[in-house]
Design an enzyme around this catalytic site. Sequence first.
Site, short mmCIF file in Angstrom:
data_model
loop_
_atom_site.label_atom_id
_atom_site.label_comp_id
_atom_site.label_asym_id
_atom_site.label_seq_id
_atom_site.Cartn_x
_atom_site.Cartn_y
_atom_site.Cartn_z
N TYR A 69 -39.76 -92.29 -39.87
CA TYR A 69 -40.77 -91.43 -40.49
C TYR A 69 -40.49 -90.03 -39.98
O TYR A 69 -39.41 -89.77 -39.45
CB TYR A 69 -42.14 -91.97 -40.04
CG TYR A 69 -43.35 -91.57 -40.83
CD1 TYR A 69 -43.35 -91.49 -42.22
CD2 TYR A 69 -44.56 -91.30 -40.17
CE1 TYR A 69 -44.50 -91.16 -42.93
CE2 TYR A 69 -45.72 -90.97 -40.89
CZ TYR A 69 -45.68 -90.89 -42.25
OH TYR A 69 -46.82 -90.56 -42.95
N ARG A 120 -40.21 -82.83 -54.19
CA ARG A 120 -40.88 -82.11 -53.09
C ARG A 120 -40.93 -83.04 -51.88
O ARG A 120 -41.95 -83.65 -51.58
CB ARG A 120 -42.29 -81.69 -53.54
CG ARG A 120 -42.87 -80.58 -52.71
CD ARG A 120 -44.17 -80.97 -52.04
NE ARG A 120 -44.02 -82.15 -51.20
CZ ARG A 120 -44.98 -82.71 -50.50
NH1 ARG A 120 -46.18 -82.24 -50.54
NH2 ARG A 120 -44.78 -83.80 -49.75
N LYS A 138 -41.42 -95.25 -46.02
CA LYS A 138 -42.80 -95.68 -46.30
C LYS A 138 -42.87 -97.20 -46.46
O LYS A 138 -43.82 -97.83 -46.02
CB LYS A 138 -43.34 -94.99 -47.56
CG LYS A 138 -43.73 -93.54 -47.32
CD LYS A 138 -45.15 -93.43 -46.78
CE LYS A 138 -45.51 -92.07 -46.25
NZ LYS A 138 -46.20 -91.17 -47.14
N GLU A 209 -44.96 -90.89 -54.56
CA GLU A 209 -44.65 -90.25 -53.27
C GLU A 209 -43.82 -88.98 -53.47
O GLU A 209 -42.78 -89.01 -54.13
CB GLU A 209 -43.84 -91.27 -52.43
CG GLU A 209 -43.49 -90.84 -51.04
CD GLU A 209 -44.68 -90.81 -50.11
OE1 GLU A 209 -45.65 -91.59 -50.31
OE2 GLU A 209 -44.66 -90.00 -49.17
N ASP A 210 -44.28 -87.89 -52.87
CA ASP A 210 -43.52 -86.63 -52.82
C ASP A 210 -43.01 -86.13 -54.17
O ASP A 210 -41.84 -85.72 -54.31
CB ASP A 210 -42.36 -86.77 -51.81
CG ASP A 210 -42.88 -86.56 -50.38
OD1 ASP A 210 -44.10 -86.38 -50.22
OD2 ASP A 210 -42.07 -86.58 -49.44
N ASP A 232 -50.07 -90.92 -52.19
CA ASP A 232 -50.40 -90.77 -50.77
C ASP A 232 -50.58 -89.30 -50.37
O ASP A 232 -51.43 -88.98 -49.55
CB ASP A 232 -49.32 -91.42 -49.91
CG ASP A 232 -49.72 -91.42 -48.46
OD1 ASP A 232 -50.86 -91.83 -48.17
OD2 ASP A 232 -48.92 -90.99 -47.61
N ASP A 233 -49.77 -88.41 -50.96
CA ASP A 233 -49.87 -86.99 -50.59
C ASP A 233 -51.24 -86.42 -50.97
O ASP A 233 -51.76 -85.56 -50.28
CB ASP A 233 -48.79 -86.16 -51.31
CG ASP A 233 -47.43 -86.79 -51.13
OD1 ASP A 233 -47.02 -86.98 -49.98
OD2 ASP A 233 -46.79 -87.14 -52.14
N ASN A 372 -47.02 -79.29 -41.88
CA ASN A 372 -45.92 -79.92 -41.15
C ASN A 372 -44.63 -79.21 -41.50
O ASN A 372 -44.52 -78.63 -42.58
CB ASN A 372 -45.78 -81.39 -41.58
CG ASN A 372 -46.99 -82.21 -41.21
OD1 ASN A 372 -47.48 -82.14 -40.10
ND2 ASN A 372 -47.48 -83.00 -42.15
#
Length: 485
Positions: A69, A120, A138, A209-210, A232-233, A372
Amino acid sequence: MALNRSIFQPIGYQNQTREEELRRRYLQFSRIQEPLDKFLYLNSMVEEDPKFFSEFAKLHVSEVLPIVYTPTIGAACQNFSIIMNKFRGIFVSEHTIDILEETLKKMPEVEVIVVTDGERILGLGDLGVGGMGISMGKTLLYSLFGGIDIKKTLPIVLDVGTNNHDYLNSSHYVGVKKPRLKGAEYEAFVDRFVKIVKKTLPHVLLQWEDFAKDNARHLLKKYENEIKSFNDDIQGTAGVTMACLISAVKEKGSRLENERILFFGAGSANLGIAELILEYHESNGVSKKEALAHIAMADSKGLITKSRGELSSDLAPFAKDLTQTKDLMEMIRSFKPTVLIGASMQSGIFNEEVIKEITNLAKRPIIMALSNPTSKAECTLKEAIEFSDGHAIFASGSPFAPVTYKGKIYHGTQANNLYVFPAMGLMASKCAIKKITSKLFLELAIALSEAREENHLLPPFQKLGALVPKLAELLVHKAKDQRLI
Ligand code: NAD
């Protein structure tokens, strides 16, 4: 019991007990210096024997987590084409989508798909098929924290091309070397993908995701009634941040409706959080008008105001009748927030002046620096505590070690999405839920806040493995209450 070894097992190699093998492999893992090499080592362990990997990872979770991760996964994604040969997961492109149905039919056991289009990836931008690293990571976390067998998870990259010039010009890049599909072509491609998944694996959970912000929000809405899915984002972030907020207002003896929240950054993360706060207020009988009056937002163009002209339908409800400004101090003086939530990737923007000003307004300000990695955080725990003279309640996206100020130890909270998606995924994989609603994320946030220990905003991370099945069970009940099952 011995680990299933490959055909390369040397002649005369003595079988070891599971414990001996686990210790031996840990010695090997510890000898590896470079994080990326550790990533490759763990990847081959997953390839060899997923069950063994799960056991190994559970024993050494604090060392394995930063490899599979953040932060190492970022470098693995950036270098994916160079370092990876064999891995779990599939690339779906215009050239391969014709065989997707056939491929998925051979995997009836799959319960969770984590899919990205690589546009992204973390804060690293368009990494094309390198996004496979995130999907792989993930799925491993679903196994480690959600107890879902790795073989029942499938990482997928929608290879719709890339706009990353380095990759387009690289002879190593293993994805489609064309600019990204966009508009109707992109829509049609994703639509075909979803239809095939739904037809071949009707029970599967699809985790988006992303994706870049606009696609992320659009796809989530478009397919939420079509297939068991969440992002999730957007929703995972909202769930864990909401849990921190609920705990923080309790800690300061306040109520959320008394707080004035300024979101700095108005992307996937902050919009998702703001929308879940509206849901929270609605469930507590606070009118939408009143709830919206307590929330302001700013993005790269400045404070979102009514005078700003064309606003997207996502942002328009948050527009304020205040003077347009790009200056955070001016925003604070005019809106008078008591909570500051940063997801803007503007390192250090919550500076001494900002934190002192909000401390004057709030006495105990709630400060969340979610960006982050650590280098992008809007402020550190140390800054939040020192500049607020110990009054701030602090959470962040990246972890910060506790700080001592005037003889007292202060702990921050890492608002890690790991508190949310494994439980949601486990629940979804265990029942025939029709739709994953934002109300379920709210229920999860409330449960997480209730499970915290004194002086903390979330339950201890070490207890997460044991907590996830209980949270998933609770979510099944809540889903039944909401008539989703
Ligand atoms: P995003 O690209 O969707 O949104 C970024 C937002 O920041 C945009 O609204 C942009 O306009 C704004 N912005 C950029 N420069 C700005 C400036 N100078 N002033 C004000 N706003 C500015 O990204 P995202 O998915 O929302 O993620 C944002 C950050 O949050 C990332 O660093 C990500 O790693 C972090 N994040 C943390 C968590 C967590 O803590 N659990 C979860 C998700 C994302």
